[in-house]
Design a protein around this motif. Structure first.
Motif, PDB file in Angstrom:
ATOM      1  N   UNK A 154       0.827  -1.203   0.000  1.00 43.13           N
ATOM      2  CA  UNK A 154       0.000   0.000   0.000  1.00 43.13           C
ATOM      3  C   UNK A 154       0.865   1.258   0.000  1.00 43.13           C
ATOM      4  N   UNK A 155       1.904   1.291   0.818  1.00 46.56           N
ATOM      5  CA  UNK A 155       2.769   2.475   0.857  1.00 46.56           C
ATOM      6  C   UNK A 155       3.407   2.742  -0.498  1.00 46.56           C
ATOM      7  N   UNK A 156       3.738   1.680  -1.241  1.00 42.11           N
ATOM      8  CA  UNK A 156       4.332   1.862  -2.563  1.00 42.11           C
ATOM      9  C   UNK A 156       3.353   2.514  -3.534  1.00 42.11           C
ATOM     10  N   UNK A 157       2.064   2.248  -3.340  1.00 36.69           N
ATOM     11  CA  UNK A 157       1.059   2.780  -4.272  1.00 36.69           C
ATOM     12  C   UNK A 157       0.566   4.170  -3.894  1.00 36.69           C
ATOM     13  N   UNK A 158       0.726   4.587  -2.658  1.00 37.34           N
ATOM     14  CA  UNK A 158       0.230   5.914  -2.253  1.00 37.34           C
ATOM     15  C   UNK A 158       1.370   6.834  -1.841  1.00 37.34           C
ATOM     16  N   UNK A 159       2.606   6.412  -2.052  1.00 39.61           N
ATOM     17  CA  UNK A 159       3.757   7.216  -1.649  1.00 39.61           C
ATOM     18  C   UNK A 159       3.768   8.549  -2.395  1.00 39.61           C
ATOM     19  N   UNK A 160       4.187   9.620  -1.736  1.00 41.15           N
ATOM     20  CA  UNK A 160       4.323  10.906  -2.428  1.00 41.15           C
ATOM     21  C   UNK A 160       5.436  10.831  -3.467  1.00 41.15           C
ATOM     22  N   UNK A 161       5.465  11.774  -4.401  1.00 40.84           N
ATOM     23  CA  UNK A 161       6.472  11.717  -5.468  1.00 40.84           C
ATOM     24  C   UNK A 161       7.908  11.573  -4.977  1.00 40.84           C
ATOM     25  N   UNK A 162       8.212  12.162  -3.828  1.00 41.55           N
ATOM     26  CA  UNK A 162       9.584  12.084  -3.310  1.00 41.55           C
ATOM     27  C   UNK A 162       9.964  10.684  -2.864  1.00 41.55           C
ATOM     28  N   UNK A 163       8.975   9.812  -2.645  1.00 35.49           N
ATOM     29  CA  UNK A 163       9.237   8.463  -2.159  1.00 35.49           C
ATOM     30  C   UNK A 163       8.903   7.387  -3.200  1.00 35.49           C
ATOM     31  N   UNK A 164       8.428   7.768  -4.358  1.00 35.97           N
ATOM     32  CA  UNK A 164       8.008   6.781  -5.353  1.00 35.97           C
ATOM     33  C   UNK A 164       9.162   5.896  -5.810  1.00 35.97           C
ATOM     34  N   UNK A 165      10.314   6.481  -6.081  1.00 36.81           N
ATOM     35  CA  UNK A 165      11.449   5.705  -6.577  1.00 36.81           C
ATOM     36  C   UNK A 165      11.945   4.720  -5.524  1.00 36.81           C
ATOM     37  N   UNK A 166      11.951   5.137  -4.259  1.00 34.77           N
ATOM     38  CA  UNK A 166      12.481   4.281  -3.183  1.00 34.77           C
ATOM     39  C   UNK A 166      11.599   3.074  -2.913  1.00 34.77           C
ATOM     40  N   UNK A 167      10.288   3.192  -3.191  1.00 34.00           N
ATOM     41  CA  UNK A 167       9.356   2.103  -2.869  1.00 34.00           C
ATOM     42  C   UNK A 167       8.768   1.425  -4.102  1.00 34.00           C
ATOM     43  N   UNK A 168       9.273   1.773  -5.291  1.00 36.16           N
ATOM     44  CA  UNK A 168       8.645   1.307  -6.541  1.00 36.16           C
ATOM     45  C   UNK A 168       8.581  -0.203  -6.643  1.00 36.16           C
ATOM     46  N   UNK A 169       9.620  -0.898  -6.159  1.00 35.23           N
ATOM     47  CA  UNK A 169       9.659  -2.361  -6.315  1.00 35.23           C
ATOM     48  C   UNK A 169       8.605  -3.060  -5.471  1.00 35.23           C
ATOM     49  N   UNK A 170       8.062  -2.374  -4.447  1.00 31.95           N
ATOM     50  CA  UNK A 170       7.010  -2.975  -3.631  1.00 31.95           C
ATOM     51  C   UNK A 170       5.638  -2.891  -4.303  1.00 31.95           C
ATOM     52  N   UNK A 171       5.566  -2.302  -5.482  1.00 30.79           N
ATOM     53  CA  UNK A 171       4.308  -2.299  -6.218  1.00 30.79           C
ATOM     54  C   UNK A 171       3.944  -3.697  -6.707  1.00 30.79           C
ATOM     55  N   UNK A 172       4.923  -4.569  -6.777  1.00 31.05           N
ATOM     56  CA  UNK A 172       4.686  -5.943  -7.229  1.00 31.05           C
ATOM     57  C   UNK A 172       4.358  -6.816  -6.017  1.00 31.05           C
ATOM     58  N   UNK A 173       3.222  -7.504  -6.005  1.00 33.55           N
ATOM     59  CA  UNK A 173       2.840  -8.317  -4.842  1.00 33.55           C
ATOM     60  C   UNK A 173       3.895  -9.347  -4.450  1.00 33.55           C
ATOM     61  N   UNK A 174       4.538  -9.972  -5.449  1.00 29.92           N
ATOM     62  CA  UNK A 174       5.543 -10.990  -5.131  1.00 29.92           C
ATOM     63  C   UNK A 174       6.715 -10.391  -4.378  1.00 29.92           C
TER      64      UNK A 174
END
Length: 488
Positions: free
Chosen positions: A88-108
């Motif tokens: 969830x944090x990867x999908x609602x992260x603000x623009x400043x945090x999108x790159x750091x959490x992008x890989x958590x967008x994948x459920x696996x």
């Protein structure tokens, strides 16, 4: 089935309670958007848990078979729920945090990180841990800290004693009781664990680590997990900081029974030295670190004893804290580390691996058989085991029990390597695949780059299953498979 559902209902409270406890971290880090994932985690965990408890109310006794099924089902569900904050944090992260959490967008990938944390393995898909939001850094450390001691032990420490609680205790790969009752044993273990964690935080802080890093890294080290909030582990840390990690990792890999005897009962080391596992642990520590240091010095001139010591201790305690980049290490050094991580720590500790007790039993069994073969027809052969005298036949029974589990571990490891070959690019060295799959099933965390942001979803699921099999020592999950196939 009612008993199994009731046990699962109890255990599902764990991730929900952990999420609620973690809410202040998101608020403190000025990451209020992070509370969404934590609140969803709490709801997904606590609501079904309460429903299961209510519909299965009544006298309950957990037998060994049911307890192992409860452990398998609960660990699967808890690791799935534990992935929610990442996802969830990867999908609602603000623009400043999108790159750091992008890989958590994948459920696996989120599931992989959750499994790695709860099993205190430490393999990660994160490339830049220092850039993660504070609540995600904390969640990784927290699930690893709880997973190191076990989610069942957390539950047994706070709920009223259920009939059959002893079977729940043993279902999570525990082999001994410290005190007469399960509840008193669990509370003693928790007191020791929390005490050592606080000491570890103070030690790292005193050695020069910032407080936030000291808190997270002490929780990781004492749980023998490998998550850090730095991008390179402790490779760029000072020598005194690296040395401060060594006692924390060693403490995490020592049996809680041994800790209780040393700290509470004040048993002298001479008495503890009679225990086979204590002797194996010391021998592996001393001779393994010396062999690794001398080898690296002779082969590559990398004669820094501090890095060699930290690397070996990290391997043999299943801590997974890297003091050097393992992709720069020669194959012989990787083989030595592979032996260390396969053996793991002591039984009844936070560490993974085969355990030094089983390694010692296998060697003792071999020695006993050799002595029996050399004995004259009327000679009585007697072996010493933990200060007692036993026959080679009795030692063989213990050795064969250990050998069965070791054999299953090896077969599953090879099966994992075989499956990983379907997803790995052809230019990846086979030795790297062997090493990282071993790190997964033996819950170590040291890696040569297989796990990372580029990890394929299929590989992530294979390694996740290996980590769960290793943490529960195989049989609960195998029983679960047999249960769904309709075989008791």
């Amino acid at each position: 089935m009612r008993e199994i559902l009731r046990g699962v209902g109890f255990l599902l409270h764990v991730p929900g309670a952990m999420a609620l406890v973690s809410l202040p971290i998101a608020w403190w880090g000025d990451e209020r958007w992070g509370t969404v994932g934590l609140l969803v985690t709490a709801a997904v965990s606590l609501i079904p848990a309460q429903v299961l408890i209510w519909v299965t109310r009544g006298p309950t006794e957990f037998y060994r078979y049911q307890s192992m099924l409860i452990a398998a089902i609960s660990w699967l569900l808890i690791t799935m729920i534990g992935a929610i904050p990442f996802f969830i944090s990867a999908h609602i992260a603000p623009p400043s945090m999108e790159a750091a959490t992008a890989f958590f967008r994948y459920p696996a990938h989120s599931f992989f990180e959750s499994v790695s944390g709860f099993t205190s393995t430490g393999l990660t898909v994160v490339a830049a841990a220092s850039e993660l939001p504070h609540h995600i850094q904390w969640w990784r450390s927290f699930i690893q800290w709880i997973g190191g001691i076990g989610v069942i032990l957390l539950l047994l420490a706070v709920i009223p004693a259920e009939r059959g609680a002893i079977n729940l205790y043993f279902s999570e790969a525990r082999d001994e009781k410290i005190l007469p009752t399960v509840k008193s044993t669990v509370q003693a273990i928790w007191a020791i664990y929390v005490g050592y964690t606080l000491i570890g935080i103070g030690l790292l802080w005193f050695a020069g680590e910032p407080l936030w890093r000291a808190i997270n890294h002490a929780m990781a080290a004492i749980s023998t997990g490998g998550f850090t909030i730095t991008d390179d582990g402790i490779a760029n840390a000072s020598a005194q900081v690296k040395l401060a990690y060594v006692p924390i990792m060693l403490v995490g890999a020592i049996s809680f029974l041994v800790h209780y005897r040393m700290v509470v009962q004040r048993v002298r080391f001479r008495a503890l030295w009679q225990l086979l596992e204590v002797r194996v642990f010391v021998y592996v520590l001393v001779f393994g670190s010396l062999i690794l240091w001398v080898h690296r010095w002779l082969v590559s001139g990398a004669g820094d004893p501090v890095n060699s010591l930290v690397l070996w201790v990290s391997a043999m305690t299943a801590s997974g804290v890297a003091s050097v980049d393992l992709t720069t290490v020669d194959n012989a050094s990787l083989l030595l580390l592979l032996v260390g991580l396969a053996m793991g720590g002591m039984a009844g500790s936070a560490a993974g691996g085969i355990k030094h007790l089983r390694v010692g039993l296998l060697f003792k069994d071999v020695i006993g058989q050799l002595r029996r073969l050399r004995a004259t027809p009327h000679e009585v052969v007697v072996l010493r085991y933990n200060g007692n005298r036993i026959t080679p036949e009795e030692m063989a029974a213990l050795g064969h029990t250990a050998l069965r589990l070791v054999s299953v571990f090896i077969l599953l490891w090879l099966a994992g390597v075989f499956l990983m070959l379907y997803w790995m690019p052809e230019d990846v060295p086979l030795s790297y695949i062997f090493f990282d799959t071993a790190s997964a099933i033996f819950n170590n965390g040291l890696g040569v780059g297989i796990a990372g942001p580029e990890l394929d979803s299929g590989s992530a699921l294979v390694m996740s299953m290996l980590m769960l099999l290793g943490r529960l020592e195989v049989f609960p999950l195998l029983l679960l498979v047999a249960f769904f196939l309709g075989r008791r």
